[in-house]
Design a protein around this motif. Structure first.
Motif, PDB file in Angstrom:
ATOM      1  N   ASP A   1      -1.977   6.561  -3.945  1.00 45.88           N
ATOM      2  CA  ASP A   1      -2.785   6.315  -5.130  1.00 45.88           C
ATOM      3  C   ASP A   1      -2.108   6.928  -6.349  1.00 45.88           C
ATOM      4  O   ASP A   1      -1.261   7.822  -6.229  1.00 45.88           O
ATOM      5  CB  ASP A   1      -4.180   6.918  -4.961  1.00 45.88           C
ATOM      6  CG  ASP A   1      -4.973   6.250  -3.848  1.00 45.88           C
ATOM      7  OD1 ASP A   1      -4.717   5.061  -3.576  1.00 45.88           O
ATOM      8  OD2 ASP A   1      -5.824   6.942  -3.241  1.00 45.88           O
ATOM      9  N   GLU A   2      -2.492   6.444  -7.508  1.00 45.32           N
ATOM     10  CA  GLU A   2      -1.955   7.016  -8.739  1.00 45.32           C
ATOM     11  C   GLU A   2      -2.313   8.497  -8.790  1.00 45.32           C
ATOM     12  O   GLU A   2      -3.468   8.877  -8.574  1.00 45.32           O
ATOM     13  CB  GLU A   2      -2.538   6.294  -9.955  1.00 45.32           C
ATOM     14  CG  GLU A   2      -1.965   6.767 -11.271  1.00 45.32           C
ATOM     15  CD  GLU A   2      -2.468   5.945 -12.437  1.00 45.32           C
ATOM     16  OE1 GLU A   2      -2.392   6.432 -13.572  1.00 45.32           O
ATOM     17  OE2 GLU A   2      -2.968   4.819 -12.205  1.00 45.32           O
TER      18      GLU A   2
ATOM     19  N   GLN B   1       0.847  -1.184   0.000  1.00 52.26           N
ATOM     20  CA  GLN B   1       0.000   0.000   0.000  1.00 52.26           C
ATOM     21  C   GLN B   1       0.890   1.244   0.000  1.00 52.26           C
ATOM     22  O   GLN B   1       1.713   1.458   0.864  1.00 52.26           O
ATOM     23  CB  GLN B   1      -0.948   0.014   1.189  1.00 52.26           C
ATOM     24  CG  GLN B   1      -0.292   0.076   2.557  1.00 52.26           C
ATOM     25  CD  GLN B   1      -1.326   0.204   3.665  1.00 52.26           C
ATOM     26  OE1 GLN B   1      -2.513  -0.039   3.440  1.00 52.26           O
ATOM     27  NE2 GLN B   1      -0.895   0.598   4.837  1.00 52.26           N
TER      28      GLN B   1
END
Length: 358
Positions: free
Chosen positions: A235-236, A232
């Motif tokens: 995010d992109e 994790q």
């Protein structure tokens, strides 16, 4: 701000003043494993749950059964020393002790210095050569082919220096517990066409890598076999300025369980508008959180390091370069006195103490 004062010199760094003399040495040499790199821990995975091994955890590395693992462990109370690489000195700052260690390298300018997890250093000269300065023994040339020193990690009882060269990441074994006599060097993973590394951090067998590409880049994680890991992370990014990486710098905690990185926002002309520092655990359900803004308009964070409690970063603001220690708990900033260094290139926490003059 602490009252910094000079303290002592490093024996191995004094020796590097004559580093040109070793340029003819072969890049691979005989390996003599230091006593500290002998396997010391036996850990058994019984049910597939998280167990600490040579680095990371069993489920992350896919290791099962009994593992002989050397885990570099500092003495209790050790506060990681900050190494600041510049011209013409390496500055070593121990803010909690209100002291600063200064080593003059004369005409040898250093762009990167990383501890080898056994009291020694791996350095890269501004001129390009990568040199190993072990705690015991003579300086050794590791690379003079244009490689870029990235960081030092370890697994299977062996510390390894990561080098970027010719569109790929390679590692060079610094010591071995397996009876090897030659200094092994091998490709760890290739970069895709058109990619380049913006920032790289290693902790045990985990590597965090920020790449630049035609879009807004990525922050990736790799393991001991050079495989990309599904950990994790952020995010992109929403790509509003293709060609400019959304992530600017990355650093891993010494145990590899957490990462810090920077989010970079850009102005319409492509220059940095602001830089945020983000902290995130890699194990568990925790998500990343912004710890604060460390760069304003036209500031650039060119290097970042993380000791698990504090971060250190190099910031360029026009012609001005500063180094700052920041405690992530109380958010206190401590500026590091660079003692007149004309240029600063990078920072790195020494995860184990650097051996002093004998």
């Amino acid at each position: 701000m602490p009252d910094f004062a000079p303290l002592f010199y490093f024996r191995r760094l004094r020796a590097i003043a004559g580093v040109a003399a070793i340029a003819a040495m072969a890049a691979c040499g005989e390996l003599t494993p230091p006593e500290a790199y002998s396997p010391t821990t036996s850990t058994t995975a019984t049910d597939g749950t998280d167990i600490q091994i040579d680095s990371q955890v069993a489920e992350r590395s896919g290791v099962d059964g009994t593992v002989d693992a050397f885990v570099p462990t500092p003495d209790p109370g050790y506060v990681p020393t900050l190494l600041v690489s510049g011209d013409p000195t390496i500055v070593s700052a121990e803010a909690d002790q209100s002291s600063i260690l200064v080593t003059s390298l004369g005409d040898v300018r250093v762009s990167r210095a990383v501890d080898d997890l056994n009291g020694g250093l791996v350095i890269q000269e501004v001129a390009g050569s990568i040199v190993y300065l072990p705690a015991q023994g003579q300086p050794e040339l590791l690379d003079d082919s244009g490689g870029r020193l990235l960081d030092v990690g370890h697994w299977d009882g062996s510390p390894r220096a990561f080098v970027e060269v010719d569109g790929q990441v390679e590692w060079i074994r610094l010591a071995s517990t397996g009876g090897d006599t030659e200094r092994e060097r091998t490709v760890h993973f290739p970069l895709a066409e058109g990619e380049e590394i913006v920032s790289f951090a290693a902790s045990r067998d985990l590597q965090a890598v920020i790449v630049r590409n035609d879009e807004c880049g990525e922050l990736r994680f790799y393991g001991a076999a050079g495989e990309q890991l599904d950990l994790q992370g952020p995010d992109e990014p929403e790509c509003t300025f293709p060609g400019r990486p959304a992530f600017g710098a990355v650093a891993l905690s010494p145990d590899g369980d957490a990462v810090v990185y920077t989010n970079v926002l850009y102005r319409g002309d492509g220059t940095e508008a602001a830089t945020e520092l983000v902290s995130q655990e890699l194990i568990g359900e925790s998500t990343g959180f912004v710890t604060g803004e460390i760069g304003e308009d036209l500031d650039s964070i060119i290097s970042l390091s993380y000791d698990g409690d504090r971060v250190a970063y190099v910031k360029e603001s026009g012609d001005d370069v500063t180094v700052t220690l920041q405690d992530l708990v109380d958010r206190q900033d401590v500026p590091v006195d660079l003692l007149g260094s004309e240029q600063v290139y990078s920072v790195s926490f020494a995860r184990l103490p650097i051996a002093p003059v004998e």
